[in-house]
Design an enzyme around this catalytic site. Sequence first.
Site, PDB file in Angstrom:
ATOM      1  N   LYS A  45       0.833  -1.197   0.000  1.00 14.59           N
ATOM      2  CA  LYS A  45       0.000   0.000   0.000  1.00 14.59           C
ATOM      3  C   LYS A  45       0.868   1.247   0.000  1.00 14.59           C
ATOM      4  CE  LYS A  45      -2.691   2.544   3.493  1.00 14.59           C
ATOM      5  NZ  LYS A  45      -1.594   3.427   3.926  1.00 14.59           N
ATOM      6  N   ASN A  46       1.934   1.244   0.806  1.00 15.47           N
ATOM      7  CA  ASN A  46       2.766   2.425   0.958  1.00 15.47           C
ATOM      8  C   ASN A  46       3.701   2.673  -0.215  1.00 15.47           C
ATOM      9  OD1 ASN A  46       1.586   2.985   3.413  1.00 15.47           O
ATOM     10  ND2 ASN A  46       3.167   1.967   4.615  1.00 15.47           N
ATOM     11  N   CYS A 142      -5.778   8.190   8.935  1.00 13.41           N
ATOM     12  CA  CYS A 142      -6.126   7.611  10.226  1.00 13.41           C
ATOM     13  C   CYS A 142      -5.876   8.606  11.348  1.00 13.41           C
ATOM     14  CB  CYS A 142      -5.289   6.348  10.471  1.00 13.41           C
ATOM     15  SG  CYS A 142      -5.783   4.946   9.439  1.00 13.41           S
ATOM     16  N   ARG A 147      -0.061  14.646  12.072  1.00 15.45           N
ATOM     17  CA  ARG A 147       0.903  14.445  10.994  1.00 15.45           C
ATOM     18  C   ARG A 147       1.098  15.807  10.348  1.00 15.45           C
ATOM     19  NH1 ARG A 147      -0.671   8.946   7.697  1.00 15.45           N
ATOM     20  NH2 ARG A 147      -0.990   7.572   9.450  1.00 15.45           N
ATOM     21  N   ASP A 332       3.594   0.422  12.316  1.00 15.40           N
ATOM     22  CA  ASP A 332       2.435  -0.326  11.814  1.00 15.40           C
ATOM     23  C   ASP A 332       2.421  -1.774  12.299  1.00 15.40           C
ATOM     24  OD1 ASP A 332       1.241   1.735  10.334  1.00 15.40           O
ATOM     25  OD2 ASP A 332       2.573   1.402   8.647  1.00 15.40           O
ATOM     26  N   ARG A 440      -8.743   0.090   3.577  1.00 17.47           N
ATOM     27  CA  ARG A 440      -7.729   1.039   3.125  1.00 17.47           C
ATOM     28  C   ARG A 440      -6.409   0.334   2.839  1.00 17.47           C
ATOM     29  NH1 ARG A 440      -5.813   4.969   6.665  1.00 17.47           N
ATOM     30  NH2 ARG A 440      -4.693   5.649   4.811  1.00 17.47           N
TER      31      ARG A 440
END
Length: 459
Positions: A45-46, A142, A147, A332, A440
């Site tokens: 995903k990243n 999230c 951030r 994570d 997600r």
Amino acid sequence: MAADQAASLAKHASQSGERVGLTADRITVHGGKPLQGRIRVRGAKNLATKAMVAALLGETPSVLQDVPLISDVDIVTRMLEAYGVAVSSPDDGTLVLDPQNVEKAHFAKIDALAGSSRIPILFCGPLLHRLGEALIPDLGGCRIGDRPIDFHMDALRAFGAIVDKSYEGITITAPDGLHGAHIELPYPSVGATEQVLLTAVRAEGVTELKNAAIEPEILDLIAILQKMGAIIWVEPNRTIFIEGVERLEGYTHRAISDRNETASWASAALATGGDIFVENAKQPELLTFLNVFRKVGGAFDVAEDGIRFYHPGGALKAVQVETDVHPGFMTDWQQPLIIALTQAEGVSTVHETVYENRFGFTDALLDMGADIVVHKDGLESVTRRVPRRRLEQAAVITGPTPLHGADVRVPDLRGGFSYLIAALAADGTSTISNLGLISRGYEHIIDKLTALGADFELD
């Protein structure tokens, strides 16, 4: 305001979940059954979403392979289409991105699409190069901590961009073009490093980036940009040099495997006393996780096509974990692992040094029988290896404690998957709502649970 943002985030997550095949908002789980079987993880995903943004920089189409069917990919797809990029999928897991007709998009449309993703800020550099202007709305993502986008804005200003903030969002222009810069990040932020890379590759001159993030997904993005024609040097001590070029072409690239999803399923195998083979899992990107997994008492076998994670029997052991930027233990990874640590003998401590609000998910675990105490100001320890950071927290987990079913609501991506693990490990029945947030970052979550023999119903 926070409640409104949370409601908006949940709405966008639910809508995107439907588009990627997750139509249910709630799942009822009957726990106490080990997860056993074989599943496959696709591209990270990243990386996938950032690679899609990078396609904006090319003059010809790009082909991205092994793309996961997740809602973040869906959101970026629709944002790219709003800017005139033609996105097609000739087969499952492949995206063709054609940026030859890039055009300005209506701010209202971008604002509507961006509600559940922070990816829009990474559009800045490519849009400045292609259109001379970027409009960025308020950012979602999230709710696990602040951030700040200051790192991003300061980097763009260093390249010569002008940043104007208004009640709508942020307008960024570069009337004199973008030029190379000397940038030192106060923290090796992944997002800010990606911002610099995506902006510097077509800026005039040489950019020096110090204290850069060096996550595997960052290096894979650099590989993509190099395929496109960029000149990027990765030096020791987190320093990256980028020599700007006038033109970039499209790329063909297979995304790096998703190490975060792999670690999540590994934790699920450990917490439920199960045995899961994760196809396409790669050992090099998981070295730190695998060390901790083994210390807790888990076992794994590395094969050419993946990694088998299993509970070998016997008692799990308490550990101390400190999250950190790569090559440290990823933030994570700690949430799914905490579920396994509730079943370990003794007292485990998890020091969270990346996000200050990532332990909010533990409140529901207390209702399920876990013994977890969160220290909002962190904890000192003579055995710590990661320096203490401002706003860090610590969680002390005492086990083993039997978990029992409960009704919980998904608070964020990794926390949501952690609730699934807890429900699967618990005695009795649990109901988990706001399931769309999990989509997600986890592809085909329902199909994978079925393949592993989980006992559940969708509502």
